[in-house]
Each structure stands twice: as C-alpha cells, then as structure tokens.
Design a protein around this motif. Structure first.
Motif, PDB file in Angstrom:
ATOM      1  N   ALA A 192      68.438  71.546   8.910  1.00  0.00           N
ATOM      2  CA  ALA A 192      67.785  71.386   9.512  1.00  0.00           C
ATOM      3  C   ALA A 192      66.785  72.306   9.555  1.00  0.00           C
ATOM      4  N   ARG A 193      65.763  72.191  10.786  1.00  0.00           N
ATOM      5  CA  ARG A 193      64.831  73.058  11.083  1.00  0.00           C
ATOM      6  C   ARG A 193      65.211  73.733  12.327  1.00  0.00           C
ATOM      7  N   GLU A 244      59.271  80.732   7.353  1.00  0.00           N
ATOM      8  CA  GLU A 244      59.700  79.542   8.235  1.00  0.00           C
ATOM      9  C   GLU A 244      59.453  78.693   7.479  1.00  0.00           C
ATOM     10  N   PRO A 245      58.882  77.157   8.019  1.00  0.00           N
ATOM     11  CA  PRO A 245      59.137  76.266   7.403  1.00  0.00           C
ATOM     12  C   PRO A 245      57.714  76.475   7.712  1.00  0.00           C
ATOM     13  N   LEU A 246      56.487  75.806   6.308  1.00  0.00           N
ATOM     14  CA  LEU A 246      54.937  75.903   6.287  1.00  0.00           C
ATOM     15  C   LEU A 246      54.287  74.450   7.693  1.00  0.00           C
ATOM     16  N   ILE A 247      55.308  73.578   6.983  1.00  0.00           N
ATOM     17  CA  ILE A 247      54.695  72.631   8.484  1.00  0.00           C
ATOM     18  C   ILE A 247      55.258  72.612   9.813  1.00  0.00           C
ATOM     19  N   ALA A 248      54.511  73.058  10.671  1.00  0.00           N
ATOM     20  CA  ALA A 248      54.895  73.425  12.105  1.00  0.00           C
ATOM     21  C   ALA A 248      55.392  72.040  12.696  1.00  0.00           C
ATOM     22  N   ASP A 249      54.756  71.059  12.893  1.00  0.00           N
ATOM     23  CA  ASP A 249      55.181  69.153  13.270  1.00  0.00           C
ATOM     24  C   ASP A 249      55.705  69.345  12.665  1.00  0.00           C
ATOM     25  N   PRO A 250      57.326  68.268  12.876  1.00  0.00           N
ATOM     26  CA  PRO A 250      58.407  68.005  11.090  1.00  0.00           C
ATOM     27  C   PRO A 250      57.593  66.363  11.895  1.00  0.00           C
ATOM     28  N   ALA A 251      58.314  65.349  10.846  1.00  0.00           N
ATOM     29  CA  ALA A 251      58.110  64.105  11.455  1.00  0.00           C
ATOM     30  C   ALA A 251      59.364  63.441  11.383  1.00  0.00           C
ATOM     31  N   GLY A 309      59.665  71.414   1.529  1.00  0.00           N
ATOM     32  CA  GLY A 309      58.422  71.538   1.118  1.00  0.00           C
ATOM     33  C   GLY A 309      57.061  70.576   1.258  1.00  0.00           C
ATOM     34  N   GLY A 310      57.943  69.377   2.435  1.00  0.00           N
ATOM     35  CA  GLY A 310      57.884  69.106   3.620  1.00  0.00           C
ATOM     36  C   GLY A 310      57.345  68.641   5.155  1.00  0.00           C
ATOM     37  N   ALA A 311      57.790  67.571   5.942  1.00  0.00           N
ATOM     38  CA  ALA A 311      57.658  67.836   7.167  1.00  0.00           C
ATOM     39  C   ALA A 311      58.919  66.968   7.973  1.00  0.00           C
ATOM     40  N   VAL A 312      59.932  66.404   6.440  1.00  0.00           N
ATOM     41  CA  VAL A 312      61.607  66.047   7.226  1.00  0.00           C
ATOM     42  C   VAL A 312      62.107  67.167   7.000  1.00  0.00           C
ATOM     43  N   PRO A 313      62.493  66.449   9.045  1.00  0.00           N
ATOM     44  CA  PRO A 313      63.281  67.834   9.650  1.00  0.00           C
ATOM     45  C   PRO A 313      64.806  68.146   9.328  1.00  0.00           C
ATOM     46  N   VAL A 314      64.880  66.982   8.430  1.00  0.00           N
ATOM     47  CA  VAL A 314      66.968  67.161   8.995  1.00  0.00           C
ATOM     48  C   VAL A 314      67.715  66.706   8.045  1.00  0.00           C
ATOM     49  N   ALA A 315      68.111  67.107   6.762  1.00  0.00           N
ATOM     50  CA  ALA A 315      69.188  66.367   5.934  1.00  0.00           C
ATOM     51  C   ALA A 315      70.841  66.822   6.196  1.00  0.00           C
ATOM     52  N   VAL A 316      71.180  65.504   5.516  1.00  0.00           N
ATOM     53  CA  VAL A 316      72.701  66.029   5.153  1.00  0.00           C
ATOM     54  C   VAL A 316      73.767  66.202   2.988  1.00  0.00           C
ATOM     55  N   HIS A 317      73.582  66.964   3.041  1.00  0.00           N
ATOM     56  CA  HIS A 317      73.604  67.169   2.204  1.00  0.00           C
ATOM     57  C   HIS A 317      75.927  67.506   1.589  1.00  0.00           C
ATOM     58  N   SER A 318      76.012  66.141   0.284  1.00  0.00           N
ATOM     59  CA  SER A 318      77.263  66.448   0.677  1.00  0.00           C
ATOM     60  C   SER A 318      77.459  66.980  -1.014  1.00  0.00           C
ATOM     61  N   THR A 319      78.493  68.505  -1.067  1.00  0.00           N
ATOM     62  CA  THR A 319      78.854  68.565  -2.538  1.00  0.00           C
ATOM     63  C   THR A 319      80.010  68.449  -2.826  1.00  0.00           C
ATOM     64  N   GLY A 320      80.494  69.002  -4.074  1.00  0.00           N
ATOM     65  CA  GLY A 320      82.610  68.918  -3.256  1.00  0.00           C
ATOM     66  C   GLY A 320      81.999  70.512  -4.371  1.00  0.00           C
ATOM     67  N   ASP A 321      81.433  71.037  -4.370  1.00  0.00           N
ATOM     68  CA  ASP A 321      81.638  72.332  -5.054  1.00  0.00           C
ATOM     69  C   ASP A 321      80.995  73.889  -5.011  1.00  0.00           C
TER      70      ASP A 321
END
Length: 374
Positions: free
Chosen positions: A318-319, A206-213, A253-265
């Motif tokens: 995302a969370r 589970e995410p360690l940070i309960a409240d995301p930013a 490892g932080g409180a960012v709730p979402v990310a977009v990961h772009s990869t080709g492989d």
C-alpha cells in the motif's frame, strides 16, 4: 545496450544492479518478441536457434508412417498440444536469452553467473538458488508467476510476470519485476523503470500519482468469492490472475492505493523489494509485520532465500500504513464471517456491521492500530 548503472560489463564489471538491469532488459524484449510472433509470425530475418533448425528438419519426416493404425492428433487435441508446446517453450526461451546475455559480460564477483529458470519446477529452482547463495556463487533467478498460457492466448498483461532475483557475493539482493509492458527494478540504493518506448527512468522513491483512487484494490483471483462483501468498502475491487503484474501497472504505475499479493515462494516475490523501492510499504497479513525501507526488504528476502526464515504469504502492499492496515482488517473480518455456520451469529455480525459501517474508515482504522502489530 546502454544501462544507467556503474560499469560497462567489460573493463568495468557490473554489480548486482547492472546484472539485473541486463536480465530485465533481455526478458522484457523477449516478452515483446513473443507478443509480436503471435500477432505477425516469426520474423523471417531472425536467426533460428539450433533447436529450431532441428525441429524444422524433423518436421520433414512422417513420424506416423511406421504406425498406420495411429494418426496424429487433430482438432482440439492438436490445438491443446500446440498451446502446451508454446507455453513450455516460452519460459525456456526467456531464460536462455538471459543466460546468453549475461555470458558475455563480467561482474564484480569475477565468477560465471548461473541463470535459473529454464529447467526444473519452482521448488527445485529455489533449492538451487539457495545452494548458490550459501556457496557465495553468483546466481540469477528468472521465475514466472501467473499463467503464461493465458497471457499468450489472450494478451492480458495482468496474466503473467517475471520475478528476477540477483545474488552477487558481498552485495545486497537486487530484484526486478518484469511485465509484458514494463520492468521495475530496485535495491537499497535506488529504483528504476524500463519501457521499450521510453528506455530507463530513475524513480524518486515516491508514488508518481499524488492522489490515489480510494475505491480500488488489487486482489488475487482466489479471493473473488469475497467480492460482494468487499464492495462495501471498495467500489472497484480488481481480481487478477497475477498480482505482481497488476501491482506493477496499477499500483506502482497508476493510482490504485492498495493491493494484496499472494505467493508461495520467495523467488516469485520480487515485487516485495520493488514496491518498497518505489515508495510503498509492505505489511504481512498474518503477522502484521511491516517492511518500510529497501534494506529491510533486502534483508528479509536474503533470510528467506537462505532458508533462515520462512517466506510469509499474503502481502498487503500500500501507499501508506493506514491503507495497509485497513485492507488487512477488512480481509480478516470478511473471511471469518464466511466461516460462520450459525445463522444467529451471522445475523448479529450483519447487525453490527450495519451499525459500525459509517465509522469504520475513521475510528476503527485511525484509532484501532494501537492494539495491532505490537
């Protein structure tokens, strides 16, 4: 070296978890050594490799003495050559260190492990890894993403990361993401975090940070042209050169709730199972497919490694499902708006945006999902 996994690598062979843990530990230490060398120079007590000893001998000769019309590069050309060499040798040093470490241990397959990462380009290494998997031969891929030179020159820890993917016959794929600061591991059974300061820590899933930013989102630098539009929805969009490293640090490892990961492989995407193992979900931006369980990620990675399915690009990590769908919807909307060339269309879309902005987060996200992912 103590590892929190079954086996000792001698009398009790390691499984995929122990092999990946050794590889991640070695890679993290080598990244740390590269950092210290840049700051303080090479440790005088460190034993030189055979190649380094040969380089020192060759340096005693003047390769330019036989050609007086030519001179060695100087100034900026010499500096460029120096950094090209540093960049080229850094990955080879990391992969060779992992190979040396794994050569001294046994694994449950009772076969030698092939370590890929020092030679060939990404396509060649992917083909080689696929060949080993199909032949049921143990293999470990150590693949860099981002820009090694940028990290060496600036120290920016979001510039580069290493994806470690381990195949042991009869076992699920095991993956690790290694940044200059930490290593994160995951498979179907558990997840771990490694730092040189605190050692190994078991994660709860589970995410360690309960409240995301909520104002933050991690995005690849290739989407920076969308910054003005995205700030309508996220006050602090973070554009990075290597999303795997940023996700490991800011999302897992932080409180960012979402990310977009772009990869080709697939070999550069160890962050996919690692993120799920640490409590996140993954949504494929193009298809809307969701991966929420570690075994789903392992199965998907295996099919992509063997070539059974293509590896999807554009992963939203995302969370929760709402944050993933919202990010995907916003990116689709703003990307399509940029493609419009008719001024009248742009005016109407802007008008509609102003009309719906206040309700976007609530109605469009919470109730619009029935039409999506079906």
């Amino acid at each position: 070296m103590h590892l929190p996994f079954n086996g000792d690598g001698v009398k009790e062979p390691f499984g995929a978890d122990g092999i990946t843990g050794l590889a991640a530990d070695t890679a993290l230490r080598k990244l740390d050594a590269l950092t210290r060398e840049l700051a303080y120079g090479q440790d005088l007590e460190q034993e030189l490799t055979a190649a380094q000893k040969l380089d020192k001998v060759l340096a005693l000769t003047d390769e330019w003495s036989r050609s007086p019309r030519h001179r060695p590069p100087a100034g900026v050309p010499r500096q460029e050559e120096c950094w090209d060499t540093k960049t080229a040798t850094a990955m080879a040093r990391i992969a060779n260190a992992v190979r040396d470490t794994l050569r001294d241990v046994t694994n449950v397959a009772r076969q030698p492990i092939t370590v890929l990462g020092a030679d060939g380009d990404l396509a060649e290494r992917t083909d080689a890894f696929r060949t080993h998997v199909r032949a049921e031969q143990p293999a470990v891929s150590v693949s860099p993403s981002g820009c090694m030179r940028r990290w060496l020159a600036t120290g920016d820890t979001t510039s580069v990361s290493l994806s470690i993917v381990t195949y042991i016959p009869g076992k699920p794929l095991y993956a690790a993401t290694v940044t200059p600061k930490t290593a994160l591991l995951s498979d179907c059974a558990g997840s771990w975090r490694l730092t040189l300061t605190d050692g190994w820590q078991a994660m709860t899933g589970e995410p360690l940070i309960a409240d995301p930013a909520p104002g933050y989102i991690v995005l690849p630098s290739s989407l920076q042209n969308l910054a003005p539009q995205l700030r309508r929805y996220y006050t602090e969009p973070l554009f990075v050169h290597d999303t795997s490293s940023a996700i490991a640090q800011a999302v897992l490892g932080g409180a960012v709730p979402v990310a977009v990961h772009s990869t080709g492989d697939v070999l550069n995407s160890a962050i996919l199972p690692v993120a799920i193992g640490h409590g996140m979900i993954v949504r494929f931006h193009d298809s809307g497919q969701l991966l929420e369980k570690p075994w789903e990620a392992s199965k998907y990675m295996y099919k992509a490694v063997t070539g059974e399915i293509p590896f999807g690009e554009g992963l939203v990590i995302a969370r929760d499902i709402w944050a993933a769908r919202r990010a995907g919807r916003i990116l689709t909307r703003e990307t399509e708006l940029l493609k419009q060339t008719d001024p009248l269309d742009a005016f109407l879309d802007e008008f509609l945006d102003d009309d719906l902005d206040g309700e976007f987060d609530q109605h469009d996200v919470l109730f619009g999902y029935d039409k999506e992912d079906t």
